[in-house]
Design an enzyme around this catalytic site. Structure first.
Site: not given
Length: 828
Positions: A199, A270, A348, A351
């Site tokens: 971000e 991974s 995600d 924020d």
């Protein structure tokens, strides 16, 4: 006479020096050895209810046999403390933001940021909400640690404490608390989460680039690369679908204040996959997992077996695999009926909210047109060798204000290309700052006997969100994605958003029943490698930042090519595959480019016929890596900020793969030169620079160019191993060692092309489980079971790990007993 006198004096001096050397050596040897754990004989443990047996094999891997649940986890806590207490102590100080207590003023800024996040406060809430069974297990685990601490202090705990005593003579480890186990999950969430960094990066790139250019540098997930689950998230197989939005796997440099605390680096991720019996030689599934984490010493993993004898409803545990020191239970492994593996989801779940601050009151912020008071909390940070420091943390409805303490956003208005209010602050909303049920999930997964029970356990694995693959002895395979995934009112989480309205609020989390899952797919296999989980038909946004799927593509290719009769040995070869898919894509272009210099032509010819395997002894692998590093720098360094130069991760694989199709793109042109360069000119320039570098750093003799000579791994103690004091570092670090693999290769030994070729992340362990015969399962980790420098198990797994060797994951009691090198009885 004088000569004789001098001779006697010299002899006496020599004897004295020898005696002093022997005394010092003996003292050092004693200091080193007296913290080593007792591994055989008998130890009385107050609090045990019955006798417990601990059998260790030749590598020091313990199998713990207990008659009740309390004793089983108390013994695990005791064994963890025996082998790894310094590591545990260090990690709990990270989790609570108390590093300055150990290491002094140098870690004050780190503590300020960690106190701002407030993981310890969240963990206290989790304790209050925890179910009784999980609480009892964690308390028994803590009791085991504290029983060990009661008889071991200072250098009797670990050699590091002898060194720390010189720096911080008043430090004494406190008793272990449930809190310390719970903050471990928060630290791992931070270690595995990078969408905050992305971000910030997008915002900073907008300062000098157009939004179209940013989208070119952070492109969509490739349409021809696999997704894990199709058909709207319910069922399906590895296929080819496009994920909406801009996707990125960037891992920018960790903020300097966190350099001691975290092993974050490019390539954190991974691989895991599971193959059904319809494709295997035994007719039963095979499950593989290798988590990619930052390089550290000792390993982050501690292999262990936890067994109830007998297994009953009151004591139902029979599980083996890999644990984290500091956490009860097994994180990745198998029990008597099922096996599971884990990879990072790349969801995600972070924020940044831009808060408007009242110019007349820094502790007020705007919410829907009104000034609202922030919640203020005072933190008192103890600093070794100095006075304590008071810190005020400001909280908004979205979470803590991090722009006060997080270095990358302290001067955000000067670097970012987005609109900001005149008076602003940045608040972080993140799932890890809310109470989690991670500890109970681990308990439930360890107990699960079938797919339904496994999914019920995984449901609680909410933070950090992960990809789970599953197999059972009945022949079933499956995939389940758990985790708190926010549903936003608007926006896609790619940029910081206004916090003064309700427009971008999190409305809820995606219901577990609607999260992607698959059971017994027709393809006969499931692959996850941090790649896109779902396609464009899925109704919710999970991430815009997947890994770009090159590892997933290669794994799927290898499984599909093998078709049937796959064995554990076949999977071993897959797990350590070194094929570089971006090399396969661009080396043919490089081979078509003419060089007028015969020296360069000879080196270019060394790439002809290369199989693109970046093996440690590969000359072509070394040439390509140097070319790749210079190609990225020559293409992008003229237009990108210094802190955001290409790292060479899978994102840059995707960028270059598209860019080479546009030989006259503006990206190829170096804005700092008067001429307009194209692709072939930049290829020529980068190749010439690569050859110059290799001749300068290795030799003019190309037969001495090996990838492993450049690409080395040094296992560093996370604390004292980075002290900058050579003798201390020599005590605790091991390496450098030549390494194969590379970034976005299945054998994922990540390196940062903006810096050098040094390994910064790696397969921290490799595990392959045979559901037809548990004792046919194999594993290896990076360093060894012990955290004690110079102990035989401190570094005895490094060479096998480097050489792609495995050890048996022992299971049946008779197998464990016949392979036991040490046997310890813990007596009530």
């Amino acid at each position: 006479m004088q000569k004789l006198f001098k001779s006697k004096i010299l002899k006496l001096i020599s004897i004295s020096i020898l005696v002093v050397t022997l005394v010092i050596s003996s003292a050092i040897a004693y200091t080193i050895r007296h913290s080593w754990p007792q591994e055989s004989g008998k130890i009385t443990l107050p609090g045990l209810q019955a006798q417990v047996e601990v059998q260790r094999d030749q590598l020091g891997i313990p199998h713990i046999y207990a008659q009740n649940t309390h004793d089983l986890f108390m013994a695990q806590g005791y064994i963890h403390a025996q082998d790894r207490f310094w590591q545990m102590d260090f990690w709990r100080h990270i989790g609570s933001g108390r590093l300055a207590e150990m290491f002094g003023q140098s870690q004050l800024n780190t503590d300020k940021f960690l106190r701002t996040l407030g993981w310890a406060r969240v963990a206290q809430t989790e304790i209050q909400q925890m179910d009784t069974e999980t609480r009892n297990i964690l308390q028994a685990y803590a009791d085991g640690i504290n029983t060990y601490l009661a008889d071991h202090q200072n250098s009797a705990l670990s050699l590091e404490y002898a060194v720390l005593k010189l720096l911080n003579p008043n430090y004494k480890p406190e008793p272990w608390q449930l809190l310390h186990t719970l903050t471990w999950g928060k630290v791992m969430s931070y270690d595995l989460g990078d969408n905050l960094d992305t971000e910030i990066e997008r915002s900073i790139l907008l300062k000098t680039l157009t939004s179209q250019q940013v989208d070119q540098l952070i492109p969509p997930y490739p349409a021809d690369h696999p997704v894990v689950v199709g058909h709207g998230g319910q069922g399906g197989h590895v296929g080819q679908r496009r994920q909406r939005g801009d996707l990125s796997s960037l891992s920018p440099p960790t903020p300097h204040t966190l350099s001691l605390a975290f092993g974050r680096g490019d390539g954190i991720g991974s691989n895991n996959w599971v193959i059904s019996g319809q494709r295997t030689a035994t007719g039963k599934p095979i499950l593989a997992n290798d988590p990619h984490l930052g390089v550290q010493m000792p390993s982050i993993w501690h292999e262990v077996g936890l067994h109830c004898l007998p297994k009953t409803a009151a004591c139902p545990y029979d599980v083996a695999g890999f644990s984290f020191p500091g956490m009860a239970g097994v994180i990745i492994g198998h029990n008597d009926r099922i096996s599971w593996g884990v990879t990072n989801l790349e969801a995600d779940v972070m924020d940044l909210f831009i808060e408007k601050i009242n110019p007349n009151n820094p502790n007020q912020y705007e919410v829907n047109g009104k000034w609202v008071d922030m919640e203020l909390l005072t933190e008192n940070i103890q600093v070794a060798g100095s006075q304590s420091v008071a810190q005020t943390v400001r909280y908004t409805r979205h979470g803590p204000i991090i722009s006060d303490t997080f270095a990358p956003v302290k001067n955000f208005h000067q670097t970012a290309g987005i609109n900001l209010p005149a008076n602003y602050a940045l608040a972080l909303r993140w799932t890890a700052l809310e109470p989690s049920t991670l500890a109970s999930a681990i308990v439930k997964i360890n107990l699960s006997q079938n797919w339904q029970e496994f999914r019920a356990g995984v449901r609680d694995f909410d933070v950090p969100a992960q990809n789970f693959v599953y197999a059972d002895i009945d022949g079933n395979i499956g995939y389940q994605m758990p985790g708190k995934i926010p549903v936003r009112k608007s926006g896609d989480g790619r940029y910081p958003v206004p916090g003064w309205t309700d427009e971008f609020e999190w409305q809820e989390y995606i219901q577990f029943e609607k999260l992607p899952t698959v059971f017994n797919p027709e393809s006969g296999y499931i692959v996850t490698a941090n790649n896109a989980v779902i396609g464009k038909d899925y109704p919710y946004l999970i991430s815009s930042e997947w890994d770009y799927g090159f590892r997933a593509q290669r794994i799927a290719e290898m499984i599909a090519a093998k078709k049937n009769s796959i064995t554990v040995a076949d999977v071993e070869k897959m797990q350590v595959d070194n094929k570089n898919l971006i090399a396969e894509n661009i080396v043919p272009i490089l081979l078509q480019i003419p060089f007028s210099n015969s020296r360069l032509e000879k080196v270019q010819h060394l790439l002809v016929g290369w199989d693109f395997q970046q093996n440690s002894d590969s000359t072509a692998g070394a040439i390509f890596a140097a070319f790749w590093k210079h190609l990225l720098a020559d293409t992008f360094a003229d237009q990108l900020p210094q802190g955001y130069l290409p790292t060479g991760s899978s994102r840059w694989f995707a960028v270059i793969r598209e860019l080479v199709k546009q030989p006259n793109s503006n990206w190829w042109d170096n804005y700092k030169t008067p001429v307009v360069e194209n692709r072939d000119q930049i290829f020529q320039q980068a190749f010439a620079e690569a050859v110059d570098e290799l001749e300068g750093s290795l030799s003019k003799d190309t037969s001495r160019w090996h990838w492993g000579n450049l690409h080395t791994v040094t296992f560093r103690n996370q604390t004292l191993g980075k002290s900058g004091i050579a003798p201390i570092e020599a005590l605790f670090n091991r390496g450098p060692f030549p390494s194969a693999g590379g970034s976005s290769i299945v054998n994922a030994t990540g390196w940062n092309a903006a810096k050098d070729y040094t390994v910064v992340s790696l397969p921290s362990m490799r595990m392959i489980v045979d559901l037809a015969n548990w004792d046919n399962s194999v594993a290896i980790q990076t360093t060894g079971q012990s955290g004690h420098a110079f102990h035989r198990h401190y570094d005895d797994m490094i060479q096998p790990w480097r050489q792609f060797k495995y050890h048996p994951m022992l299971w049946q009691p008779e197998k464990v007993a016949s392979n036991a090198a040490k046997s310890l009885m813990l007596i009530p």
